[in-house]
Design a protein around this motif. Structure first.
Motif, PDB file in Angstrom:
ATOM      1  N   THR A 144       2.228 -11.607  12.060  1.00 50.05           N
ATOM      2  CA  THR A 144       0.667 -12.484  11.523  1.00 50.05           C
ATOM      3  C   THR A 144       1.703 -14.261  12.353  1.00 50.05           C
ATOM      4  N   ASP A 145       1.114 -15.385  12.374  1.00 47.64           N
ATOM      5  CA  ASP A 145       1.152 -16.208  13.424  1.00 47.64           C
ATOM      6  C   ASP A 145       2.760 -17.137  12.553  1.00 47.64           C
ATOM      7  N   ALA A 146       2.496 -17.174  10.525  1.00 49.19           N
ATOM      8  CA  ALA A 146       3.274 -17.641   9.928  1.00 49.19           C
ATOM      9  C   ALA A 146       5.073 -15.959   9.897  1.00 49.19           C
ATOM     10  N   LEU A 149       5.650 -11.168   7.650  1.00 48.77           N
ATOM     11  CA  LEU A 149       5.549 -10.793   6.454  1.00 48.77           C
ATOM     12  C   LEU A 149       5.515  -8.934   5.656  1.00 48.77           C
ATOM     13  N   TYR A 154       2.162 -11.659   1.848  1.00 50.24           N
ATOM     14  CA  TYR A 154       0.481 -11.892   3.094  1.00 50.24           C
ATOM     15  C   TYR A 154      -0.592 -11.728   2.068  1.00 50.24           C
ATOM     16  N   LEU A 158       0.003 -15.072   0.121  1.00 52.31           N
ATOM     17  CA  LEU A 158      -0.541 -16.260   0.866  1.00 52.31           C
ATOM     18  C   LEU A 158      -2.376 -16.186   1.008  1.00 52.31           C
ATOM     19  N   CYS A 160      -4.081 -13.704   2.082  1.00 64.23           N
ATOM     20  CA  CYS A 160      -4.813 -13.052   3.617  1.00 64.23           C
ATOM     21  C   CYS A 160      -4.825 -14.360   4.537  1.00 64.23           C
ATOM     22  N   GLU A 161      -3.684 -15.960   4.054  1.00 64.11           N
ATOM     23  CA  GLU A 161      -4.652 -16.817   4.379  1.00 64.11           C
ATOM     24  C   GLU A 161      -3.468 -16.267   6.547  1.00 64.11           C
ATOM     25  N   PRO A 162      -2.371 -16.168   6.659  1.00 63.17           N
ATOM     26  CA  PRO A 162      -1.992 -15.970   8.198  1.00 63.17           C
ATOM     27  C   PRO A 162      -3.008 -15.060   9.077  1.00 63.17           C
ATOM     28  N   ARG A 163      -2.853 -15.637   9.792  1.00 64.82           N
ATOM     29  CA  ARG A 163      -4.017 -14.396  10.724  1.00 64.82           C
ATOM     30  C   ARG A 163      -2.820 -13.217  11.472  1.00 64.82           C
ATOM     31  N   GLU A 244      -9.602 -10.252  13.764  1.00 70.60           N
ATOM     32  CA  GLU A 244      -7.918 -10.752  14.478  1.00 70.60           C
ATOM     33  C   GLU A 244      -7.346  -9.415  15.296  1.00 70.60           C
TER      34      GLU A 244
END
Length: 310
Positions: A144-146, A149, A154, A158, A160-163, A244
């Motif tokens: 992801t962009d984070a 994970l 994820y 988090l 499910c916020e990361p892309r 995404e």
């Protein structure tokens, strides 16, 4: 239709379909093959979220209002953990902890997950066979962009916020199907894919070597219940992930995702559907037991119509 039914499933959404099937498929003729890519170690305990959700649901222990966990749960463990400054982002009720402790102890003694959960099912009076996809360790990971994970980081920590950019199933190449999985597929008269997340709940099952091939070679029709309703997903990150990953959020994309193994697709109401495979229609929302039975019956009716025309 009657006969032996196999369903591939994840957690909450899939458990609803399996519950509906349990009411109309003869005892002993229903097998659920369950995703274990979500399994992880937390606080030293082996947690199997999708298997546990299914067993809670089928045994009548599920918290139906909350959508996960056990009904009548107590939370003394979590309260004590917070006092100590422990990790509390993954909520574990007291009854849930007992199951995790017991499973972890048995695994440490060398017993396979499939045998342990078969014993739980028997103790709780669950009639369908509940099979993990494998007794080996497979870990769903999202890039992801984070960063890279683990699934529960994820999905829960988090939210499910990361892309998401791509998904992998670590350990899948070396895994083998759990005992009974391939035999159940080969002997089935109908095979259903629950409206679980195709990318996070069903793909880990298909990643186990031998399972996808068994589905493609199966004599039984394979029918998926679409997770798409009115151009989006009911809950969870299915629609977000499809967006995404650059996939259209529609039934055509779901059908193409499963590809050659799929013979039919059950869709919601008048939603658009692909014209190149058999289509069934019903209200696929399943808030109550009657709704779950209706969707299960519609999926089996579609499978029966395909089998009759073969």
């Amino acid at each position: 239709m009657t006969g032996r039914v196999v369903v591939l499933t994840g957690g909450v959404g899939g458990a609803k379909l399996v519950e509906g099937l349990m009411h109309i498929v003869p005892s002993g003729a229903l097998t659920a093959i369950v995703n274990t890519g979500d399994d992880f170690r937390h606080l030293g305990l082996h947690v199997s979220p999708d298997i546990d959700t299914l067993l809670y649901t089928l045994s009548g222990k599920a918290n139906r209002e909350q959508g996960w966990g056990r009904a009548g749960e107590s939370w003394a463990f979590m309260a004590a953990l917070r006092e100590l400054g422990g990790e509390d982002w993954f909520a574990l009720g007291d009854g849930d902890v007992a199951l995790h402790v017991w499973r972890t102890q048995r695994l440490s003694q060398g017993e396979p997950l499939s045998a342990i959960m078969r014993e739980v099912a028997a103790r709780w009076g669950v009639q369908p066979a509940v099979l993990p996809m494998t007794d080996d360790t497979i870990a769903t990971r999202l890039f992801t962009d984070a960063g890279d994970l683990a699934f529960q980081d994820y999905f829960v920590r988090l939210r499910c916020e990361p892309r998401a950019e791509r998904i992998s199933f670590q350990g899948a190449e070396a895994a083998i199907p759990a005992p009974g999985v391939i035999a159940a597929i080969d002997a089935a008269d109908a095979i259903l894919i629950a409206p679980s997340n195709p990318y996070l709940s069903v793909d880990p099952i298909l990643a186990v070597p031998g399972i996808a091939k068994a589905l493609r070679d199966a004599r039984a029709p394979v029918v998926a219940v679409s997770p798409i309703v009115g151009g989006t997903s009911v809950k969870g990150p299915t629609a977000k992930l499809m967006r995404e990953l650059g996939v259209p959020i529609d039934n055509e994309a779901i059908a193409r995702h499963y590809g050659a193994m799929l013979d039919g697709l059950l869709v919601h109401g008048d939603d658009a559907a692909p014209g190149w495979l058999a289509i069934g229609r019903t209200d696929t929302l399943m808030p109550e037991t009657g709704d779950r039975i209706r969707v299960a019956a519609a999926a089996l009716e579609l499978a029966g119509s395909i089998g009759a025309g073969a």
